[in-house]
Design a protein around this motif. Structure first.
Motif, PDB file in Angstrom:
ATOM      1  N   ILE A  78      35.823  -6.051 -22.138  1.00 45.63           N
ATOM      2  CA  ILE A  78      35.381  -5.445 -20.762  1.00 45.63           C
ATOM      3  C   ILE A  78      34.334  -4.300 -21.086  1.00 45.63           C
ATOM      4  CG2 ILE A  78      35.928  -3.572 -18.943  1.00 45.63           C
ATOM      5  CD1 ILE A  78      39.007  -4.995 -18.811  1.00 45.63           C
ATOM      6  N   VAL A  79      33.260  -4.241 -20.289  1.00 46.43           N
ATOM      7  CA  VAL A  79      32.225  -3.546 -20.648  1.00 46.43           C
ATOM      8  C   VAL A  79      32.045  -2.427 -19.400  1.00 46.43           C
ATOM      9  CG1 VAL A  79      29.498  -3.340 -20.492  1.00 46.43           C
ATOM     10  CG2 VAL A  79      30.759  -5.246 -21.746  1.00 46.43           C
ATOM     11  N   LEU A  80      32.081  -1.026 -19.941  1.00 46.85           N
ATOM     12  CA  LEU A  80      31.932  -0.151 -18.934  1.00 46.85           C
ATOM     13  C   LEU A  80      30.843   0.637 -19.160  1.00 46.85           C
ATOM     14  CD1 LEU A  80      33.079   2.450 -17.093  1.00 46.85           C
ATOM     15  CD2 LEU A  80      34.097   3.167 -19.099  1.00 46.85           C
ATOM     16  N   CYS A  81      30.190   0.741 -17.952  1.00 49.01           N
ATOM     17  CA  CYS A  81      28.762   1.543 -17.930  1.00 49.01           C
ATOM     18  C   CYS A  81      28.710   2.585 -16.818  1.00 49.01           C
ATOM     19  CB  CYS A  81      27.428   0.398 -17.687  1.00 49.01           C
ATOM     20  SG  CYS A  81      27.258  -0.929 -18.862  1.00 49.01           S
ATOM     21  N   PRO A  82      28.821   3.821 -17.607  1.00 50.25           N
ATOM     22  CA  PRO A  82      28.859   5.083 -16.518  1.00 50.25           C
ATOM     23  C   PRO A  82      27.653   5.384 -16.103  1.00 50.25           C
ATOM     24  CG  PRO A  82      29.093   5.695 -18.859  1.00 50.25           C
ATOM     25  CD  PRO A  82      29.257   4.150 -18.946  1.00 50.25           C
ATOM     26  N   LEU A  83      27.602   5.981 -14.836  1.00 46.63           N
ATOM     27  CA  LEU A  83      26.102   6.742 -14.433  1.00 46.63           C
ATOM     28  C   LEU A  83      26.564   8.039 -14.342  1.00 46.63           C
ATOM     29  CD1 LEU A  83      23.723   6.357 -13.198  1.00 46.63           C
ATOM     30  CD2 LEU A  83      24.687   5.969 -11.051  1.00 46.63           C
ATOM     31  N   PHE A  84      25.772   8.681 -15.143  1.00 46.21           N
ATOM     32  CA  PHE A  84      25.576  10.462 -15.114  1.00 46.21           C
ATOM     33  C   PHE A  84      24.531  10.521 -14.302  1.00 46.21           C
ATOM     34  CE2 PHE A  84      27.780   9.876 -19.243  1.00 46.21           C
ATOM     35  CZ  PHE A  84      29.090   9.862 -18.795  1.00 46.21           C
ATOM     36  N   PRO A  85      24.301  10.859 -13.030  1.00 48.06           N
ATOM     37  CA  PRO A  85      23.187  11.011 -12.128  1.00 48.06           C
ATOM     38  C   PRO A  85      22.119  12.297 -12.685  1.00 48.06           C
ATOM     39  CG  PRO A  85      25.104  10.538 -10.855  1.00 48.06           C
ATOM     40  CD  PRO A  85      25.410  11.003 -12.131  1.00 48.06           C
ATOM     41  N   VAL A  86      20.854  12.273 -12.288  1.00 47.77           N
ATOM     42  CA  VAL A  86      20.133  13.364 -12.414  1.00 47.77           C
ATOM     43  C   VAL A  86      20.435  14.498 -11.461  1.00 47.77           C
ATOM     44  CG1 VAL A  86      17.900  14.207 -12.244  1.00 47.77           C
ATOM     45  CG2 VAL A  86      18.168  11.941 -13.189  1.00 47.77           C
ATOM     46  N   GLY A  87      20.460  15.710 -11.708  1.00 44.47           N
ATOM     47  CA  GLY A  87      20.670  16.846 -10.933  1.00 44.47           C
ATOM     48  C   GLY A  87      22.123  16.968 -10.238  1.00 44.47           C
ATOM     49  N   VAL A  88      23.306  16.592 -11.148  1.00 45.15           N
ATOM     50  CA  VAL A  88      24.409  16.903 -10.670  1.00 45.15           C
ATOM     51  C   VAL A  88      24.841  18.337  -9.960  1.00 45.15           C
ATOM     52  CG1 VAL A  88      26.960  16.660 -11.189  1.00 45.15           C
ATOM     53  CG2 VAL A  88      25.454  15.008 -11.812  1.00 45.15           C
ATOM     54  N   LEU A  89      24.291  19.092 -10.681  1.00 43.42           N
ATOM     55  CA  LEU A  89      24.262  20.693 -10.276  1.00 43.42           C
ATOM     56  C   LEU A  89      23.288  20.947  -9.133  1.00 43.42           C
ATOM     57  CD1 LEU A  89      25.545  22.197 -13.616  1.00 43.42           C
ATOM     58  CD2 LEU A  89      26.753  21.292 -12.024  1.00 43.42           C
ATOM     59  N   GLY A  90      22.531  20.135  -8.731  1.00 44.06           N
ATOM     60  CA  GLY A  90      21.532  20.437  -7.849  1.00 44.06           C
ATOM     61  C   GLY A  90      20.336  21.291  -8.479  1.00 44.06           C
ATOM     62  N   ASP A  91      20.082  20.980  -9.815  1.00 42.38           N
ATOM     63  CA  ASP A  91      19.009  21.629 -10.227  1.00 42.38           C
ATOM     64  C   ASP A  91      17.816  20.531 -10.866  1.00 42.38           C
ATOM     65  OD1 ASP A  91      20.345  20.634 -12.356  1.00 42.38           O
ATOM     66  OD2 ASP A  91      20.792  22.432 -13.346  1.00 42.38           O
ATOM     67  N   GLY A  92      17.983  19.394 -10.607  1.00 41.57           N
ATOM     68  CA  GLY A  92      16.996  18.422 -11.046  1.00 41.57           C
ATOM     69  C   GLY A  92      17.199  18.148 -12.498  1.00 41.57           C
ATOM     70  N   ASN A  93      18.171  18.538 -13.067  1.00 44.53           N
ATOM     71  CA  ASN A  93      18.284  18.435 -14.443  1.00 44.53           C
ATOM     72  C   ASN A  93      18.720  17.023 -14.954  1.00 44.53           C
ATOM     73  OD1 ASN A  93      18.582  18.710 -17.430  1.00 44.53           O
ATOM     74  ND2 ASN A  93      20.660  19.828 -17.369  1.00 44.53           N
ATOM     75  N   ARG A  94      17.757  16.323 -15.922  1.00 47.07           N
ATOM     76  CA  ARG A  94      17.653  14.883 -16.279  1.00 47.07           C
ATOM     77  C   ARG A  94      18.616  14.828 -17.528  1.00 47.07           C
ATOM     78  NH1 ARG A  94      12.179  15.359 -15.139  1.00 47.07           N
ATOM     79  NH2 ARG A  94      11.934  15.618 -17.478  1.00 47.07           N
ATOM     80  N   ASP A  95      18.976  15.707 -17.967  1.00 48.44           N
ATOM     81  CA  ASP A  95      19.327  15.606 -19.316  1.00 48.44           C
ATOM     82  C   ASP A  95      20.774  16.238 -19.855  1.00 48.44           C
ATOM     83  OD1 ASP A  95      16.491  14.861 -20.209  1.00 48.44           O
ATOM     84  OD2 ASP A  95      16.189  17.054 -20.202  1.00 48.44           O
ATOM     85  N   GLY A  96      21.504  16.709 -18.892  1.00 48.58           N
ATOM     86  CA  GLY A  96      22.716  17.272 -18.987  1.00 48.58           C
ATOM     87  C   GLY A  96      23.711  16.822 -20.003  1.00 48.58           C
ATOM     88  N   PHE A  97      24.011  15.375 -19.405  1.00 45.07           N
ATOM     89  CA  PHE A  97      24.785  14.687 -20.026  1.00 45.07           C
ATOM     90  C   PHE A  97      24.719  14.307 -21.463  1.00 45.07           C
ATOM     91  CE2 PHE A  97      21.578  11.462 -19.543  1.00 45.07           C
ATOM     92  CZ  PHE A  97      21.783  10.469 -20.467  1.00 45.07           C
ATOM     93  N   ASP A 116      40.385   5.715 -19.138  1.00 48.66           N
ATOM     94  CA  ASP A 116      41.825   5.826 -18.631  1.00 48.66           C
ATOM     95  C   ASP A 116      42.036   5.000 -17.147  1.00 48.66           C
ATOM     96  OD1 ASP A 116      42.578   7.290 -20.739  1.00 48.66           O
ATOM     97  OD2 ASP A 116      42.738   9.166 -19.983  1.00 48.66           O
ATOM     98  N   GLU A 117      41.098   5.252 -16.456  1.00 45.56           N
ATOM     99  CA  GLU A 117      41.268   4.525 -15.012  1.00 45.56           C
ATOM    100  C   GLU A 117      40.991   3.216 -15.130  1.00 45.56           C
ATOM    101  OE1 GLU A 117      38.440   4.280 -11.191  1.00 45.56           O
ATOM    102  OE2 GLU A 117      38.570   6.398 -11.976  1.00 45.56           O
ATOM    103  N   ILE A 118      40.030   2.677 -16.046  1.00 41.40           N
ATOM    104  CA  ILE A 118      40.060   1.313 -16.220  1.00 41.40           C
ATOM    105  C   ILE A 118      41.005   0.670 -16.941  1.00 41.40           C
ATOM    106  CG2 ILE A 118      38.593  -0.588 -17.202  1.00 41.40           C
ATOM    107  CD1 ILE A 118      36.126   1.315 -16.617  1.00 41.40           C
ATOM    108  N   GLY A 119      41.817   1.367 -17.891  1.00 40.44           N
ATOM    109  CA  GLY A 119      42.956   0.843 -18.383  1.00 40.44           C
ATOM    110  C   GLY A 119      44.159   0.564 -17.618  1.00 40.44           C
ATOM    111  N   ALA A 120      44.123   1.566 -16.893  1.00 42.04           N
ATOM    112  CA  ALA A 120      45.415   1.751 -15.990  1.00 42.04           C
ATOM    113  C   ALA A 120      45.086   0.317 -15.165  1.00 42.04           C
ATOM    114  CB  ALA A 120      45.543   2.929 -15.272  1.00 42.04           C
ATOM    115  N   LYS A 121      44.008   0.068 -14.722  1.00 48.69           N
ATOM    116  CA  LYS A 121      43.488  -0.777 -13.355  1.00 48.69           C
ATOM    117  C   LYS A 121      43.852  -2.312 -13.983  1.00 48.69           C
ATOM    118  CE  LYS A 121      39.825  -2.650 -10.434  1.00 48.69           C
ATOM    119  NZ  LYS A 121      39.440  -1.899  -9.417  1.00 48.69           N
ATOM    120  N   PHE A 122      43.794  -2.481 -15.463  1.00 48.08           N
ATOM    121  CA  PHE A 122      43.862  -3.775 -15.765  1.00 48.08           C
ATOM    122  C   PHE A 122      44.885  -3.866 -16.703  1.00 48.08           C
ATOM    123  CE2 PHE A 122      39.443  -3.567 -14.580  1.00 48.08           C
ATOM    124  CZ  PHE A 122      39.349  -4.793 -13.699  1.00 48.08           C
TER     125      PHE A 122
END
Length: 295
Positions: A78-97, A116-122
């Motif tokens: 199984i391939v998992l690709c997370p998305l860590f969006p830009v500016g999660v804290l509302g500051d436009g930061n591209r690099d936090g992750f 853990d969520e995917i492991g439980a799901k499948f």
């Protein structure tokens, strides 16, 4: 006798299997992920393994999912690709992750919750998984591997713009001297030695405008540029720091490739396929031999 196909079965085939749709993380819906799940998961030859791919600054998480789909299908992963969006804290930061920690956010914990969520799901055991990231994702996986080596069976670190060396004489993020104070977890070299470590970068990945730290910059600290001026140089410094700690590393420098992660995918998949073969052979070797009751 034919078993009728239910609407639940149809929905699972459409949205959960193959190139699955995008899901919000249950633990923190600000973050989401996409997956590739082999449609034959219920009858697969091997127990499913998990391959996690972390995007770079451009957030091309779906493109990486698609690039690894055939690999996953033929290797029962199984391939998992997370998305860590830009500016999660509302500051436009591209690099936090890339730094693992941003304010009160811990991106390593967010990813582990998704696993853990995917492991439980499948119904899969993903207590250990494979991890690859390129560019900004390479920074993330470099640091994640130092923090959580016991969760990985392999890691592939692709073309990070900045590296965290196994250097006990320098503070985080350049080194690891105060890692336990920063994250509440000490460096475990013995566990890291159990991880198959890969590093990859393009030979033509030589631009420095985005990776040279200037005094007063967001992540500047003493020694920020000491690992080298280019990505290949910095990755070589990272490799050397691992080797000095007794950790084996396979470094691939891909000829004629600039800073383009998708052009390195084949090289990464070759390494992962070999590491996966060795992992499955080791698992089989640990199982009790078949007993012949007539002997």
């Amino acid at each position: 006798m034919l078993v009728p196909v239910t609407n639940t079965d149809r929905a699972r085939a459409l949205y959960d299997l193959g190139k699955a749709t995008i899901f919000a993380s249950k633990s923190d819906p600000r973050f989401s992920y996409c997956m590739y799940v082999p449609p034959h998961i219920d009858i697969a030859e091997h127990p499913m393994e998990l391959v996690v791919i972390v995007h770079g600054t451009g957030r091309a998480f779906v493109e990486y999912r698609d690039a690894f789909a055939e690999f996953a299908r033929w290797n029962d992963c199984i391939v998992l690709c997370p998305l860590f969006p830009v500016g999660v804290l509302g500051d436009g930061n591209r690099d936090g992750f890339k730094q693992i920690k941003e304010g009160e956010l811990r991106y390593d914990h967010i990813l582990l919750d998704m696993v853990d969520e995917i492991g439980a799901k499948f119904g899969c055991d993903f207590s250990r998984f494979a991890l690859f990231g390129y560019s900004g994702g390479g920074q993330f996986v470099n640091r994640f591997a130092l923090l959580h080596p016991e969760r990985l069976w392999t890691v592939s670190i692709g073309a990070p713009g900045s590296v965290t060396l196994l250097d006990a004489d320098r503070d985080w993020w350049v080194g690891v001297r105060d890692m336990e104070q920063q994250f509440g977890k000490a460096l475990n070299i013995d566990a890291l030695k159990q991880v198959a470590v890969h590093m990859v970068v393009g030979a033509a990945d030589l631009e420095t405008w985005e990776i040279t730290h200037q005094e007063g910059g967001k992540f500047y600290m003493p020694g920020a540029n000491d690992a080298g001026s280019t990505r290949p140089a910095r990755l070589e410094s990272l490799r050397q720091s691992f080797v000095r700690a007794g950790i084996d590393v396979k470094l691939d420098i891909v000829e004629n490739v600039p800073h383009e992660g998708l052009l390195c995918v084949d090289t990464v998949q070759d390494f992962l396929a070999n590491a996966l073969k060795q992992r499955r052979a080791a698992i089989v070797g640990k199982q009790p031999a078949d007993r012949n009751d007539n002997s």
